[in-house]
Write an enzyme that holds these catalytic residues in place. Structure first.
Site, PDB file in Angstrom:
ATOM      1  N   ASP A 156       0.811  -1.209   0.000  1.00 29.46           N
ATOM      2  CA  ASP A 156       0.000   0.000   0.000  1.00 29.46           C
ATOM      3  C   ASP A 156       0.849   1.265   0.000  1.00 29.46           C
ATOM      4  O   ASP A 156       0.638   2.177  -0.816  1.00 29.46           O
ATOM      5  CB  ASP A 156      -0.933  -0.008   1.212  1.00 29.46           C
ATOM      6  CG  ASP A 156      -1.775   1.246   1.311  1.00 29.46           C
ATOM      7  OD1 ASP A 156      -2.881   1.252   0.745  1.00 29.46           O
ATOM      8  OD2 ASP A 156      -1.317   2.226   1.930  1.00 29.46           O
ATOM      9  N   VAL A 188      -5.144   2.378  -0.505  1.00 30.37           N
ATOM     10  CA  VAL A 188      -5.086   1.648  -1.774  1.00 30.37           C
ATOM     11  C   VAL A 188      -5.487   0.196  -1.574  1.00 30.37           C
ATOM     12  O   VAL A 188      -6.216  -0.382  -2.396  1.00 30.37           O
ATOM     13  CB  VAL A 188      -3.682   1.752  -2.394  1.00 30.37           C
ATOM     14  CG1 VAL A 188      -3.604   0.936  -3.674  1.00 30.37           C
ATOM     15  CG2 VAL A 188      -3.342   3.203  -2.692  1.00 30.37           C
ATOM     16  N   ASP A 189      -5.035  -0.422  -0.501  1.00 28.98           N
ATOM     17  CA  ASP A 189      -5.460  -1.789  -0.203  1.00 28.98           C
ATOM     18  C   ASP A 189      -6.981  -1.869  -0.091  1.00 28.98           C
ATOM     19  O   ASP A 189      -7.628  -2.763  -0.660  1.00 28.98           O
ATOM     20  CB  ASP A 189      -4.848  -2.264   1.116  1.00 28.98           C
ATOM     21  CG  ASP A 189      -3.443  -2.817   0.963  1.00 28.98           C
ATOM     22  OD1 ASP A 189      -3.045  -3.120  -0.173  1.00 28.98           O
ATOM     23  OD2 ASP A 189      -2.750  -2.954   1.978  1.00 28.98           O
ATOM     24  N   LEU A 190      -7.564  -0.941   0.654  1.00 24.04           N
ATOM     25  CA  LEU A 190      -9.003  -0.987   0.908  1.00 24.04           C
ATOM     26  C   LEU A 190      -9.803  -0.738  -0.364  1.00 24.04           C
ATOM     27  O   LEU A 190     -10.786  -1.443  -0.642  1.00 24.04           O
ATOM     28  CB  LEU A 190      -9.370   0.035   1.982  1.00 24.04           C
ATOM     29  CG  LEU A 190      -8.745  -0.218   3.359  1.00 24.04           C
ATOM     30  CD1 LEU A 190      -9.019   0.946   4.310  1.00 24.04           C
ATOM     31  CD2 LEU A 190      -9.266  -1.521   3.965  1.00 24.04           C
ATOM     32  N   GLY A 193      -9.583  -3.730  -2.648  1.00 26.30           N
ATOM     33  CA  GLY A 193     -10.503  -4.755  -2.176  1.00 26.30           C
ATOM     34  C   GLY A 193     -11.933  -4.470  -2.586  1.00 26.30           C
ATOM     35  O   GLY A 193     -12.682  -5.377  -2.989  1.00 26.30           O
TER      36      GLY A 193
END
Length: 420
Positions: A156, A188-190, A193
């Site tokens: 991230d 960015v990860d969230l 997802g």
């Protein structure tokens, strides 16, 4: 055959009831996608390595004690509810074969190994498709399945930097001590997802219509670029390269934090009517009547003068008094809450965002509910985050119909790990 989705989901089962998801992912982006599907009713089977499980199980302190020995770390707790855990040694051929058999009984497979990383186990898309021809196989990686960066690992923080987010975040460049700054959570990860979950549901719709599965290629960098939104649109339209502006907005004024006598507040004025109302609240209708400030472009052009005048007026107020006055006059604004204050906020409490959920061991786990409220088919928390291998025996017996003696033999050979 893969499980079939119900034509009508009941209020208690969720809209994805009847969908089975095989989750081979770990850490955050892909597990977040799988959790969203689980919240919406899917049966999510989380496949973990037998010894350590998901990396985030160890990402503490703090740790929340669950029973006599087991613990939960914050990262794992945040993105693994509504899942069953089965511990499998993928390096053993028998373990990989179990995954292929589970895939054949599933609608969706989610993984976030490096590009090509699952091929050595025979668990890549081409191999899985042979066992499950109509599978929806979602790969989440840092840079995607193609392109010169495809082999690289992605995190991230790295992608926030490479994707431009850090270039527009943080104090303005001429502020002392300013430097490129990441967002204070793994944005960015969230978002990756969430994009993955949306893409999977679109693929499920396509499968309903055609019977055809597909491969979904979801990249953190692609998501970061998409998230630039108005910032990238400004440059693409021929505007200047966006720069960090602290808490100010590139287009709207006043839209930032302001100091008051006992702290700071946020003011989010989006149109001229709200701006005039704010000036009246502050006892400065002359500012609202100033020809320089009668339009959004004018307020932007004269940002420095306007904000300097407003700053002097806000300093005369306390947080509670100015927020109350703004609320009564439909001027958007509010406090800057710390995390503990968020969960004490009367609106958050009224919306029941915190949903304490008991674990198998009886420990009450503080979980945050799925944020969207569906009136006919609501999301639910049906399972607390699992302990490593908590459901190994259950999954093998229920989904693959393996007899107890065969399961026991797999455990003895270390192919399967089962929570005691």
């Amino acid at each position: 055959m893969p499980s079939q989705s119900s034509s009508v989901a009941t209020a208690n089962s969720g809209p994805l009831s009847g969908i089975r998801v095989l989750d081979l992912s770990r850490v955050l982006a892909a597990p977040w996608a799988a959790q969203i599907l689980g919240d919406l009713g899917a049966d999510v089977i989380k496949v973990e390595q037998t010894t350590t499980g998901d990396d985030t199980r160890a990402w503490g302190p703090p740790f929340l004690q669950d029973g006599d020995e087991a613990t939960f770390a914050p990262y794992f707790l945040a993105c693994n509810r509504n899942k069953r855990s089965i511990a499998i040694d993928l390096a053993k051929p028998e373990g990989a074969e179990i995954v292929r058999k589970l895939a054949a009984q599933s609608d969706v497979l989610i993984e976030n190994f490096k590009v090509g990383g699952l091929a050595k186990y025979g668990l890549d898309y081409v191999s899985i498709k042979k066992a499950a021809p109509n599978i929806i196989y979602c790969s989440v990686t840092g840079f995607g399945q193609t392109g010169p960066y495809a082999p690289r690992g992605g995190y991230d923080f790295l992608i926030q930097a490479m994707g431009g987010i850090m270039s527009v975040t943080g104090p303005a460049a001429d502020t002392p001590g300013a430097e490129p700054t990441k967002v204070g959570l793994p944005a960015v990860d969230l978002f990756t997802g969430m994009y993955a979950a949306i893409a999977i549901q679109a693929a499920l719709r396509h499968k309903d219509q055609t019977g055809e599965g597909q491969h979904i290629d979801c990249a953190l960098l692609d998501s970061a670029v998409a998230m630039l939104a108005n910032q990238s649109a400004t440059w693409l339209m021929g505007g200047p390269v966006p720069q960090p502006m602290g808490n100010a907005h590139p287009s709207i004024v006043p839209y930032r934090t302001f100091p008051v006598s006992d702290g700071h507040i946020v003011v989010a004025v989006g149109n001229t009517k709200q701006f005039i109302a704010l000036c009246d609240i502050l006892g400065r209708p002359d500012i609202g009547a100033d020809p320089r400030y009668q339009s959004s472009p004018g307020r932007k052009e004269h940002r420095d003068e306007l904000e300097a005048e407003l700053t002097q007026e806000f300093a005369k107020w306390t947080k509670d008094s100015i927020i109350a006055a703004m609320s009564q006059n439909d001027v958007p604004g509010g406090p800057i809450n710390t995390v503990d204050q968020v969960f004490a906020d009367q609106q958050v409490v009224a919306r029941k965002m915190l949903e304490p959920t008991p674990s198998t061991a009886g420990t009450e786990l503080p979980l945050v509910r799925f944020p969207a409220i569906l009136s006919a088919s609501p999301a639910t928390i049906r399972r607390a985050p699992p302990q490593l291998g908590e459901h190994s025996v259950e999954v093998l017996s229920q989904v693959l119909k393996l007899p107890a003696d065969e399961i026991a033999a797999l455990c003895k050979r270390g192919v399967i790990g089962a929570d005691k």
